[in-house]
Design an enzyme around this catalytic site. Sequence first.
Site, short mmCIF file in Angstrom:
data_model
loop_
_atom_site.label_atom_id
_atom_site.label_comp_id
_atom_site.label_asym_id
_atom_site.label_seq_id
_atom_site.Cartn_x
_atom_site.Cartn_y
_atom_site.Cartn_z
N ALA A 62 0.82 -1.09 0.20
CA ALA A 62 -0.02 0.08 -0.04
C ALA A 62 0.75 1.15 0.03
O ALA A 62 2.13 1.20 0.43
CB ALA A 62 -0.89 -0.01 1.22
N GLY A 107 0.82 -5.08 0.88
CA GLY A 107 -0.44 -5.08 0.03
C GLY A 107 0.09 -5.70 -1.22
O GLY A 107 -0.77 -6.48 -1.84
N GLU A 110 -0.05 -9.44 -0.44
CA GLU A 110 -1.41 -9.64 -0.26
C GLU A 110 -2.20 -9.76 -1.73
O GLU A 110 -3.06 -10.71 -1.68
CB GLU A 110 -2.01 -8.67 0.77
#
Length: 255
Positions: A62, A107, A110
């Site tokens: 992120a 992220g 992920e």
Amino acid sequence: MSIELKRVEEFALITLNRPDALNALSFSLIAELGRHFDEVAKSDARALLITGAGTKAFCAGADIKELTGRSLIAQKEGAEKGQAVFAKLDKLPMPSVAIINGYAFGGGLELALACTFRIASKNAKMGLPEIKLGLIPGYGGTQRLPRAIGEPRALEMIMTGRTVDAEEAARIGLVNRLIDGDAVEQGIAYAREFTCYSLPVLGYAREAVKRALDNPVGEGLRVEANLSTLAFQTADAAEGMDAFRSKRKPSFKDN
Ligand code: CO8
């Protein structure tokens, strides 16, 4: 700074293209990713491949610069939106492959974990370093990482934030395979190992295996009985078994 979606032969290819920030995912890029997933879902691509622009990073996570100064509500909505976008990968009619061509952190890892498969170049480095920022993963890492590599290893990665190199990732099952050479070409070759089969039947296999990890075994077995019965009803099953009997190569038609 963008996310590119293009067709490469029979595949959809998404390239995270923000190399100046190691392809970090801002909130607007996550929304863009979701729109691309919707487009891929409607296409006749046989698989979705996702990679990062350049040779340094798949995705560094992120966008940390956006994560501060947000209200508790906005923070929770941000996590839920990211989770919902990544969850679209499960619903795609075709499998997805993350081609991890460098860093995959937070992220970024992920996103890769939400794909059906992960392959990685030998220089790849992966981790969930949120703990070093005083955070925990919020885009599915606490749920998908233990499913991929087991609880003790997942807890260790999440609680230490340590970086796992490509070889260790392959050894512990975090990635399916290590690749050498052109990442996209390798991704295509990898995907063709399964996309030569019936797409709907591959979908039943994905759904059945997914349920194995979410349900008690008795319920999972019921799901398997139903989905394997569905597979038997396809024209592709008739073709596959006829081809075996006739000692010829099957010609699957995705129906
Ligand atoms: N966000 C924003 N910018 C980033 C990020 C990131 N995640 N990662 C790297 N960048 C930027 C750097 O700031 C730098 O920009 P600039 O040149 O303008 O300073 C540029 O990319 C290059 O990075 P480095 O100079 O740091 O490159 P190095 O090769 O030295 O290091 C690393 C590479 C090790 C990958 C390093 O950049 C790094 O540690 N990055 C952060 C990795 C990280 O912690 N990721 C997890 C982020 S948190 C997260 O993903 C949580 C998800 C759930 C959130 C739910 C919220 C709603």
